[in-house]
Design an enzyme around this catalytic site. Structure first.
Site, PDB file in Angstrom:
ATOM      1  N   ARG A 207       0.837  -1.194   0.000  1.00 51.86           N
ATOM      2  CA  ARG A 207       0.000   0.000   0.000  1.00 51.86           C
ATOM      3  C   ARG A 207       0.878   1.252   0.000  1.00 51.86           C
ATOM      4  O   ARG A 207       0.510   2.279  -0.555  1.00 51.86           O
ATOM      5  CB  ARG A 207      -0.940  -0.022   1.207  1.00 51.86           C
ATOM      6  CG  ARG A 207      -1.937  -1.165   1.112  1.00 51.86           C
ATOM      7  CD  ARG A 207      -2.927  -1.168   2.259  1.00 51.86           C
ATOM      8  NE  ARG A 207      -3.846  -2.282   2.126  1.00 51.86           N
ATOM      9  CZ  ARG A 207      -3.817  -3.380   2.873  1.00 51.86           C
ATOM     10  NH1 ARG A 207      -2.911  -3.523   3.802  1.00 51.86           N
ATOM     11  NH2 ARG A 207      -4.702  -4.330   2.697  1.00 51.86           N
TER      12      ARG A 207
ATOM     13  N   ASP B 280      -9.712  -4.752   8.520  1.00 53.12           N
ATOM     14  CA  ASP B 280      -8.868  -5.789   9.126  1.00 53.12           C
ATOM     15  C   ASP B 280      -9.522  -6.310  10.408  1.00 53.12           C
ATOM     16  O   ASP B 280      -9.494  -7.511  10.701  1.00 53.12           O
ATOM     17  CB  ASP B 280      -7.485  -5.213   9.438  1.00 53.12           C
ATOM     18  CG  ASP B 280      -6.953  -4.401   8.272  1.00 53.12           C
ATOM     19  OD1 ASP B 280      -6.202  -4.938   7.465  1.00 53.12           O
ATOM     20  OD2 ASP B 280      -7.364  -3.228   8.143  1.00 53.12           O
TER      21      ASP B 280
ATOM     22  N   ARG C 264     -12.139  -8.657   9.357  1.00 50.77           N
ATOM     23  CA  ARG C 264     -11.560  -9.953   8.949  1.00 50.77           C
ATOM     24  C   ARG C 264     -11.178 -10.766  10.190  1.00 50.77           C
ATOM     25  O   ARG C 264     -11.409 -11.979  10.246  1.00 50.77           O
ATOM     26  CB  ARG C 264     -10.323  -9.709   8.071  1.00 50.77           C
ATOM     27  CG  ARG C 264     -10.683  -9.191   6.692  1.00 50.77           C
ATOM     28  CD  ARG C 264      -9.468  -8.730   5.905  1.00 50.77           C
ATOM     29  NE  ARG C 264      -9.851  -8.292   4.566  1.00 50.77           N
ATOM     30  CZ  ARG C 264      -9.190  -7.402   3.844  1.00 50.77           C
ATOM     31  NH1 ARG C 264      -8.094  -6.837   4.310  1.00 50.77           N
ATOM     32  NH2 ARG C 264      -9.604  -7.076   2.634  1.00 50.77           N
TER      33      ARG C 264
ATOM     34  N   HIS D 294      -2.964   0.274   8.452  1.00 51.64           N
ATOM     35  CA  HIS D 294      -3.747  -0.628   7.601  1.00 51.64           C
ATOM     36  C   HIS D 294      -2.733  -1.163   6.588  1.00 51.64           C
ATOM     37  O   HIS D 294      -2.521  -0.572   5.539  1.00 51.64           O
ATOM     38  CB  HIS D 294      -4.866   0.139   6.902  1.00 51.64           C
ATOM     39  CG  HIS D 294      -5.558  -0.666   5.824  1.00 51.64           C
ATOM     40  ND1 HIS D 294      -6.145  -1.882   6.055  1.00 51.64           N
ATOM     41  CD2 HIS D 294      -5.739  -0.418   4.503  1.00 51.64           C
ATOM     42  CE1 HIS D 294      -6.656  -2.343   4.926  1.00 51.64           C
ATOM     43  NE2 HIS D 294      -6.414  -1.476   3.963  1.00 51.64           N
TER      44      HIS D 294
HETATM   45  P1  NAD Z   1     -10.460   1.872  -9.312  1.00 49.62           P
HETATM   46  O1  NAD Z   1      -9.291   2.010 -10.221  1.00 49.62           O
HETATM   47  O2  NAD Z   1     -11.532   0.906  -9.640  1.00 49.62           O
HETATM   48  O3  NAD Z   1     -11.155   3.291  -9.106  1.00 49.62           O
HETATM   49  C1  NAD Z   1     -10.464   4.477  -8.897  1.00 49.62           C
HETATM   50  C2  NAD Z   1     -11.282   5.563  -9.561  1.00 49.62           C
HETATM   51  O4  NAD Z   1     -10.671   6.825  -9.234  1.00 49.62           O
HETATM   52  C3  NAD Z   1     -11.313   5.477 -11.090  1.00 49.62           C
HETATM   53  O5  NAD Z   1     -12.661   5.389 -11.530  1.00 49.62           O
HETATM   54  C4  NAD Z   1     -10.618   6.745 -11.547  1.00 49.62           C
HETATM   55  O6  NAD Z   1     -11.167   7.258 -12.743  1.00 49.62           O
HETATM   56  C5  NAD Z   1     -10.870   7.666 -10.362  1.00 49.62           C
HETATM   57  N1  NAD Z   1      -9.960   8.810 -10.281  1.00 49.62           N
HETATM   58  C6  NAD Z   1      -8.634   8.828 -10.479  1.00 49.62           C
HETATM   59  N2  NAD Z   1      -8.181  10.086 -10.311  1.00 49.62           N
HETATM   60  C7  NAD Z   1      -9.247  10.866  -9.991  1.00 49.62           C
HETATM   61  C8  NAD Z   1      -9.419  12.222  -9.695  1.00 49.62           C
HETATM   62  N3  NAD Z   1      -8.400  13.063  -9.674  1.00 49.62           N
HETATM   63  N4  NAD Z   1     -10.655  12.668  -9.422  1.00 49.62           N
HETATM   64  C9  NAD Z   1     -11.721  11.829  -9.442  1.00 49.62           C
HETATM   65  N5  NAD Z   1     -11.612  10.518  -9.709  1.00 49.62           N
HETATM   66  C10 NAD Z   1     -10.389  10.041  -9.984  1.00 49.62           C
HETATM   67  O7  NAD Z   1      -9.845   1.556  -7.879  1.00 49.62           O
HETATM   68  P2  NAD Z   1     -10.617   0.930  -6.616  1.00 49.62           P
HETATM   69  O8  NAD Z   1     -10.552  -0.538  -6.661  1.00 49.62           O
HETATM   70  O9  NAD Z   1     -11.946   1.587  -6.512  1.00 49.62           O
HETATM   71  O10 NAD Z   1      -9.673   1.421  -5.421  1.00 49.62           O
HETATM   72  C11 NAD Z   1      -9.624   2.789  -5.070  1.00 49.62           C
HETATM   73  C12 NAD Z   1      -8.684   3.006  -3.892  1.00 49.62           C
HETATM   74  O11 NAD Z   1      -9.219   2.365  -2.733  1.00 49.62           O
HETATM   75  C13 NAD Z   1      -7.282   2.425  -4.096  1.00 49.62           C
HETATM   76  O12 NAD Z   1      -6.328   3.341  -3.566  1.00 49.62           O
HETATM   77  C14 NAD Z   1      -7.307   1.152  -3.284  1.00 49.62           C
HETATM   78  O13 NAD Z   1      -6.034   0.732  -2.846  1.00 49.62           O
HETATM   79  C15 NAD Z   1      -8.175   1.615  -2.110  1.00 49.62           C
HETATM   80  N6  NAD Z   1      -8.751   0.544  -1.283  1.00 49.62           N
HETATM   81  C16 NAD Z   1      -8.750   0.779   0.052  1.00 49.62           C
HETATM   82  C17 NAD Z   1      -9.221  -0.188   0.905  1.00 49.62           C
HETATM   83  C18 NAD Z   1      -9.169   0.084   2.399  1.00 49.62           C
HETATM   84  O14 NAD Z   1      -9.376  -0.805   3.227  1.00 49.62           O
HETATM   85  N7  NAD Z   1      -8.906   1.317   2.800  1.00 49.62           N
HETATM   86  C19 NAD Z   1      -9.724  -1.394   0.409  1.00 49.62           C
HETATM   87  C20 NAD Z   1      -9.742  -1.582  -0.959  1.00 49.62           C
HETATM   88  C21 NAD Z   1      -9.238  -0.604  -1.814  1.00 49.62           C
END
Ligand code: NAD
Length: 308
Positions: free
Chosen positions: A85, A145, A148, A172
């Site tokens: 991450r 987490d 989980r 995380h």
């Molecule tokens: P994804 O690629 O499916 O979606 C990301 C979206 O962000 C895309 O649709 C993209 O067009 C958009 N985007 C990019 N730049 C942008 C901007 N400047 N303004 C507006 N939109 C913008 O990715 P995802 O699977 O949805 O994951 C998103 C984030 O969430 C990642 O950083 C991932 O690691 C994180 N995540 C966090 C957890 C957690 O527990 N915190 C769990 C899963 C995923």
């Protein structure tokens, strides 16, 4: 509640869907660079509202965020197979700079909830960029987490995960801390309960559960490229606690002046969440070993922030 979601990708869309199905939000605005994608997701989710609650779901601009109760940031690059991450940081920091400014311009008193990874570091970054008080900018942290951990303990003990009290603290990420010394169910510590019902928590079982909590995301990403349902459930739970002024204790990432001697750092500790965001943090009672693991986790995040 009126909730804005920046990023209509897998996490953002799954969260919008969960918010609508659980009736947590009456209005959800999806904002994405890819407007066509945001519009398509909003339209698709809006068709589920007939079977759930009367809510409005639409793709919008930052101006539509006016008076939003919460703005969730899920925008950003996704974790690639094998990528930590923390490796994601550089790709996501640039994205955050433009997003947070536009949120503040349109909702100066927002509660900003960060989900993008690395969530602890991006929460700290969003807090600094926003200029908001520390109770109003926080991250989903280890809420997933913790879920989980509770799920695996529940499965092993044959109990509902909702009846298990157990927490994952710290980053995380790889250095997160499973607090084994303070897990209970009913009136019993789970170690005692496990022995009583012939499901002992042997060192082997604990190691297996630890591995499955710590490496769950890697396993899911390996199988389907991303994780999104679990975090969507967690973000919805946080919004519910805010919207109902619940005072729920959740493990979320917030800013702390001192964690085990490490100053000014965002990571997850049990926090009371209500309409103000983070009402207060309940510092955990830990064993000496767990204190040290939490210190190591905090130090790792601090080292990363200082190296930027
Ligand atoms: P994804 O690629 O499916 O979606 C990301 C979206 O962000 C895309 O649709 C993209 O067009 C958009 N985007 C990019 N730049 C942008 C901007 N400047 N303004 C507006 N939109 C913008 O990715 P995802 O699977 O949805 O994951 C998103 C984030 O969430 C990642 O950083 C991932 O690691 C994180 N995540 C966090 C957890 C957690 O527990 N915190 C769990 C899963 C995923």
């Amino acid at each position: 509640m009126k909730i804005g979601i920046i990023g209509a990708g897998q996490v953002g869309s799954a969260t919008a869907f969960a918010l609508v199905l659980r009736g947590v939000a009456r209005e959800v605005i999806l904002i994405d660079n890819n407007e066509k994608k945001a519009q398509a997701e909003a339209l698709d989710i809006s068709h589920a509202t007939t079977f759930a609650y009367a809510s409005k779901v639409y793709a919008g601009t930052y101006r539509d965020l006016k008076n939003a109760d919460v703005v969730i940031i899920t925008a950003g690059a996704n974790q690639r197979p094998g990528e930590t991450r923390l490796d994601l940081m550089e790709r996501n920091a640039a994205i955050f700079k433009s997003i947070v400014g536009q949120i503040i311009e349109n909702v100066p008193n927002a509660i900003i909830l960060v989900a993008s990874n690395p969530v602890d570091i991006l929460t700290e970054y969003a807090l600094k960029l926003s200029g908001l008080p520390k109770n109003r900018v926080f991250g989903s942290g280890t809420i997933l987490d913790t879920s989980r951990f509770r799920t695996l303990l529940g499965e092993y003990l044959g109990l509902s995960s909702k009846s298990i009290h157990a927490n994952v603290l710290g980053e995380h990420g790889d250095s997160e801390v499973l607090v084994w010394s303070n897990c209970d169910a009913g009136t019993l510590p789970i170690a005692t309960l496990g022995t009583d019902i012939n499901r002992p928590l042997t060192p082997e079982i604990k190691a297996e559960i630890d591995d499955n909590v710590r490496n769950a995301a890697y396993k899911i990403i390996d199988g389907k490229g991303a994780t999104f349902y679990g975090i969507a459930g967690g973000l919805t739970r946080i919004c519910q606690a805010i919207g109902t002024n619940e005072n729920a204790i959740l493990t979320v990432s917030s800013f702390h002046e001192n964690v085990e001697g490490i100053k000014d750092i965002c990571l997850s500790l049990p926090a009371v969440v209500n309409k103000n965001g983070i009402e207060k943090v309940i510092y955990p009672r830990l064993t000496d070993e767990e204190h040290e693991l939490l210190r190591i986790s905090a130090q790792k995040l601090k080292d990363y922030v200082q190296s930027e």
